[in-house]
Structures are given as C-alpha cells and as structure tokens.
Design an enzyme around this catalytic site. Structure first.
Site, PDB file in Angstrom:
ATOM      1  N   PHE A 148       0.975  -1.265   0.060  1.00 28.92           N
ATOM      2  CA  PHE A 148       0.253  -0.082  -0.115  1.00 28.92           C
ATOM      3  C   PHE A 148       0.694   1.150   0.215  1.00 28.92           C
ATOM      4  O   PHE A 148       1.662   1.456   0.814  1.00 28.92           O
ATOM      5  CB  PHE A 148      -0.994   0.063   1.493  1.00 28.92           C
ATOM      6  CG  PHE A 148      -1.980   1.231   1.234  1.00 28.92           C
ATOM      7  CD1 PHE A 148      -2.862   1.190   0.392  1.00 28.92           C
ATOM      8  CD2 PHE A 148      -1.574   2.259   1.894  1.00 28.92           C
ATOM      9  CE1 PHE A 148      -3.886   2.272   0.351  1.00 28.92           C
ATOM     10  CE2 PHE A 148      -2.412   3.541   1.916  1.00 28.92           C
ATOM     11  CZ  PHE A 148      -3.653   3.215   1.117  1.00 28.92           C
ATOM     12  N   ASP A 233       9.168   2.508   1.490  1.00 25.40           N
ATOM     13  CA  ASP A 233       8.012   3.281   2.173  1.00 25.40           C
ATOM     14  C   ASP A 233       7.827   2.678   3.868  1.00 25.40           C
ATOM     15  O   ASP A 233       7.541   1.562   4.090  1.00 25.40           O
ATOM     16  CB  ASP A 233       6.707   2.492   1.328  1.00 25.40           C
ATOM     17  CG  ASP A 233       5.583   3.459   2.174  1.00 25.40           C
ATOM     18  OD1 ASP A 233       5.585   3.529   3.110  1.00 25.40           O
ATOM     19  OD2 ASP A 233       4.624   3.484   1.262  1.00 25.40           O
ATOM     20  N   LYS A 270       2.973   9.717   8.872  1.00 27.65           N
ATOM     21  CA  LYS A 270       2.199   8.970  10.014  1.00 27.65           C
ATOM     22  C   LYS A 270       2.769   9.736  11.552  1.00 27.65           C
ATOM     23  O   LYS A 270       2.583  10.885  11.705  1.00 27.65           O
ATOM     24  CB  LYS A 270       2.187   7.768  10.010  1.00 27.65           C
ATOM     25  CG  LYS A 270       1.091   7.405   8.762  1.00 27.65           C
ATOM     26  CD  LYS A 270       0.703   5.840   8.975  1.00 27.65           C
ATOM     27  CE  LYS A 270      -0.296   5.276   7.966  1.00 27.65           C
ATOM     28  NZ  LYS A 270      -1.637   5.397   8.380  1.00 27.65           N
TER      29      LYS A 270
HETATM   30  C1  LIG Z   1       2.576   1.833   3.725  1.00 26.78           C
HETATM   31  C2  LIG Z   1       1.732   3.206   3.331  1.00 26.78           C
HETATM   32  N1  LIG Z   1       2.211   4.061   2.673  1.00 26.78           N
HETATM   33  C3  LIG Z   1       1.454   5.087   2.170  1.00 26.78           C
HETATM   34  C4  LIG Z   1       0.408   5.606   2.938  1.00 26.78           C
HETATM   35  C5  LIG Z   1      -0.277   6.793   2.686  1.00 26.78           C
HETATM   36  O1  LIG Z   1      -0.032   7.758   3.449  1.00 26.78           O
HETATM   37  P1  LIG Z   1      -1.127   8.846   3.579  1.00 26.78           P
HETATM   38  O2  LIG Z   1      -2.640   8.335   3.948  1.00 26.78           O
HETATM   39  O3  LIG Z   1      -0.579   9.839   4.769  1.00 26.78           O
HETATM   40  O4  LIG Z   1      -1.350   9.640   2.045  1.00 26.78           O
HETATM   41  C6  LIG Z   1      -0.017   4.875   3.913  1.00 26.78           C
HETATM   42  C7  LIG Z   1      -1.068   4.962   4.892  1.00 26.78           C
HETATM   43  O5  LIG Z   1      -1.779   4.223   5.134  1.00 26.78           O
HETATM   44  C8  LIG Z   1       0.506   3.647   4.437  1.00 26.78           C
HETATM   45  O6  LIG Z   1       0.321   2.872   5.333  1.00 26.78           O
END
Ligand SMILES: Cc1ncc(COP(=O)(O)O)c(C=O)c1O
Length: 429
Positions: A148, A233, A270
């Site tokens: 994700f 990520d 986050k």
């Molecule tokens: C691993 C990961 N990458 C990217 C995102 C996207 O982050 P944002 O919601 O701050 O755009 C999330 C959000 O849950 C995530 O868990």
C-alpha cells in the site's frame, strides 16, 4: 445578505445523531467509517461524544505515537505557533533544518525533502526514480503485491492491490507488481525500463508482513547489480514502531552484513508529527542532489510548526526510551497473541508483525462469524469496539494492533484482557 445567513450553526457537541447527519449531508462518503463519534483523548484513551472511554490500540493507524493530548506536543505547538507557523520554502527556517539533520542522523548520510502526507512523500520518491532513470529512458518502479503506497494517482498505481485501482482506470503507467519476499521474482521482473524497486519494510495494510532479512539484503545486492534505486516506504512501519527508527534496522539486527544496509530512498509520514500532518522522504547521499532547484516542491512541506512538533516527538521518544518500550511491550503482547492462538486455534491462527506493529490473524471460517455479511476482521474489530478497545482491520482476516509507543504495561494488559474475552466469546460460538 439575508439575516438567516448570519445564524450560527446549531451546537452539535454531544449529539451523535446530529454529527452523523452533518457528515451524511456534507462530507464526501469516501471512507467506510465506524459508528463512533469521537470527541477528545488523553494518553492511550479516547472518548466519544457520549463520554464513553476507549483504549486506543490503533493510534489513528500508527499516527498518534505519543497518544492523545501529550503535554509536550501541545506545548511545542503553542510555542512555535506564537513564533512562526508558516513561511514559504523560498526561505530557510531553523526547525526544518534541524529536523532534516535528526532524520539523517537516524538513517544515514543523505538529505531530506518535506511533504504533508505519506502519499505525497511517495510521489516524491517516484519522481526521484524517474529523474534517476530519465536519461536512459528508464522510468518503471517495481512494487510488491499486497503493498500500500497511498491514494493519489501515483499511489494507487504503485499499490499492489486491485481494490484501490478499481474505477480509476486508466492507471498511471510505470508500475508493475512482484510477489513480496521473493527475490527470484524481483530479478525476473526487471526490464530495460526499470529504474527502481519499492517495498515496505513491513507491509501494513496488506496484512502485517515483515520483509525477511534475506529479501532486504538480496534486493540491495540486486539493485546494485542492475543499477536500480532501492526505495522503502516507511510510512506505517517506521518511526520506532518496530523498536528501531526504521523497520529495516530492526529486521537486520544481528544479521551479518545488515549493519551496512541502506535503501536509496525512504518515505515517512504518520508518526513523524505524532498527529500533526507532516511527511518526508530521505535520499541517500549519492542521489541526494538529483532533485535540484525547481524540480520538486510543496507549499506546506516542512513548515516551522510541523517541524517543531516533529522535533519534539523525536525528543520525547528518545528521553522516555519509547523505542525499547515498543520492542519489549510489543514482544510481550505478541507472545500473548501467540498464546491465544495456541489456546483458541478455532479463532486465532497466529500473531504477525514486530514491536508495536502487530496483527492478530483470525482462523478461517469461525462459525460464530459465519452468518455476518462483513469480513471476519471487521466483525472482530466491531466486537472490540463494543468492548471498549479501538483497533484496525487489515484485509479480511487480520486485526492490526498499532498502540501508541508510550502505552503503559497496565494498558497493554487491559487491552489484551478485552481481546481475550472477545476470542473466548467467539470460541463459545
Ligand atoms: C505504507 C503506507 N504508505 C503510504 C500511505 C499513505 O499515507 P497518507 O495516507 O498519509 O497519504 C500509508 C497510509 O496508510 C501507508 O500505510
């Protein structure tokens, strides 16, 4: 202007139905929300508008790493807001420079760009990959199945789950998905257009699956061999959630060669601001100047206010030794989840994860949940809500536990007792 235009809106505080109505009429219904209207928080607890108290083991999906209404965060917010909230990135400010230095100190030699969210941080890394491969016509980023990476057009293209792409075709080109933790598949997928590989150190939304040490080291060697960027990520699994600043540092602890491992780019968001919106990406030294003047930007990226709060979050985590807390208490909690799996195998299959990024994997076909029209994980989470604990599902079978890093041992015991009671209730049928 008519008189009625000046009438203030009705006071909706403490009115569940009235607030629901405001949402129904005025808020885009893009989220599947739980039937909870939350009003305030204190430490690891949240309160709804009727005054009911919940133990928050979700932390706003790994955001509120110091819990709610932490006095140090509130003080940092007020102090910086009184001084300077925002100036454009046309100028230098001390908090942004200091925060970048703190991040570099914790990862390795390189530089940091600040954004507002996780998806925006990942977008920056996708642009980095394109810039890196541009002169050779390389642009493609390989990402993992079940990953994700956010909800922007680039984020859904990168995300290895069909459900986020549906209805938004044509999907932005330049991404292909490979099985996670499968090095041979990564090697086989590389094409002349490939510029980078991006993975989460621990897949969060995809079901709390950590990368293996062999996979991380193998991807590093593969990227070096093929001249690809290795991007990570760390948005959900970073910021001490696993017990170390970044998950790769935890996964590779004690592994020969692990201490030298670094990705080429890493995104954060986050927990970085403990609840105040801020994202960032770090770029390893040799590539740190690829995004030169005029190539990338963000109006609100790295405001003095966001950076001052993020600096305070890091300071508190360090002072209160919360990385150790996440590791130790997370380890205890995971051991207890494993015990539940041994004692109630008809309900709990196993535990997943590391530190305070944990998953409770439910057994298939739990009879007590068979009649429900919702996935098992969602039904389980609803039962936990009813019993006073907030958690987050991941997929259909996994219940995620992402407590604040400063969760107290007594609170962990309280949460576990409630989880165990729900497990027993389901085992009884
Ligand atoms: C691993 C990961 N990458 C990217 C995102 C996207 O982050 P944002 O919601 O701050 O755009 C999330 C959000 O849950 C995530 O868990």
């Amino acid at each position: 202007m008519k008189d009625s235009d000046l009438t203030p809106p009705a006071i909706v505080r403490n009115q569940h139905a009235a607030i629901r109505e405001l949402f129904a009429k005025n808020v885009v219904p893009s989220y599947g929300r739980f039937e909870l209207v939350l009003s305030h928080g204190a430490g690891s607890h949240l309160f709804d508008v009727s005054g009911r108290r919940y133990l928050d083991l979700g932390s706003g999906i790994a955001v509120c790493c110091l819990g709610h209404a932490h006095p140090a965060i509130t003080a940092a917010l007020v102090e910086q807001a009184q001084k300077l909230i925002h100036v454009s990135n046309l100028y230098f400010t001390e908090p942004q420079g200091r925060l970048a230095a703190e991040i570099v100190k914790r990862i390795g030699a390189g530089k940091v760009f600040f954004s507002n969210s996780g998806a925006e941080a990942n977008e920056g890394l996708f642009k980095l990959a394109r810039k890196f491969g541009h002169d050779e016509g390389r642009f493609e980023v390989l990402t993992a199945i079940n990953s994700f990476h956010g909800r922007t057009l680039g984020g859904i293209a990168a995300t290895g789950q069909d459900k986020v792409k549906k209805g938004f075709e044509p999907i932005m080109p330049g991404f292909r998905h490979i099985p996670f933790n499968d090095l041979a598949a990564a090697r086989a997928a590389i094409s002349p257009a490939t510029a980078a590989i991006m993975i989460e150190g621990v897949q969060g939304e995809g079901g709390v699956t950590p990368a293996t040490p062999e996979y991380l080291l193998g991807l590093r060697a593969l990227c070096d061999e093929k001249n690809l960027l290795l991007l990570m990520d760390g948005i959900q699994c970073g910021h001490y959630r696993t017990g170390r600043f970044q998950s790769f540092q935890r996964i590779l602890e004690g592994v020969p060669g692990g201490e030298k491992f670094l990705p080429d780019g890493l995104s954060m968001a986050k927990s970085l601001g403990g609840g105040f919106p801020i994202g960032a990406f770090w770029i390893r030294e040799p590539y740190a100047d690829l995004l030169g003047p005029g190539t990338h930007g963000s109006t609100f990226g790295g405001t003095p206010l966001a950076c001052a709060v993020a600096l305070k979050v890091l300071e508190v985590i360090e002072q209160e030794k919360l990385a150790d807390q996440a590791r130790k208490l997370g380890g205890w909690l995971q051991g207890e989840l494993d015990r539940l799996a041994r004692e109630w195998p008809g309900v709990v299959k196993r535990s997943r994860g590391l530190g305070f990024l944990l998953g409770l994997e439910l057994a298939e076909n739990i009879p007590a949940l068979a009649g429900g029209d919702k996935p098992a994980a969602l039904q389980f989470v609803n039962r936990l809500h009813a019993a006073g604990v907030l958690t987050v599902p991941a997929g259909t079978q996994i219940v995620r536990l992402l407590p604040p890093l400063n969760l107290m041992p007594a609170e962990a015991r309280e949460g576990l007792a409630i989880i165990e009671a729900v497990v027993k209730e389901l085992a009884a049928g």
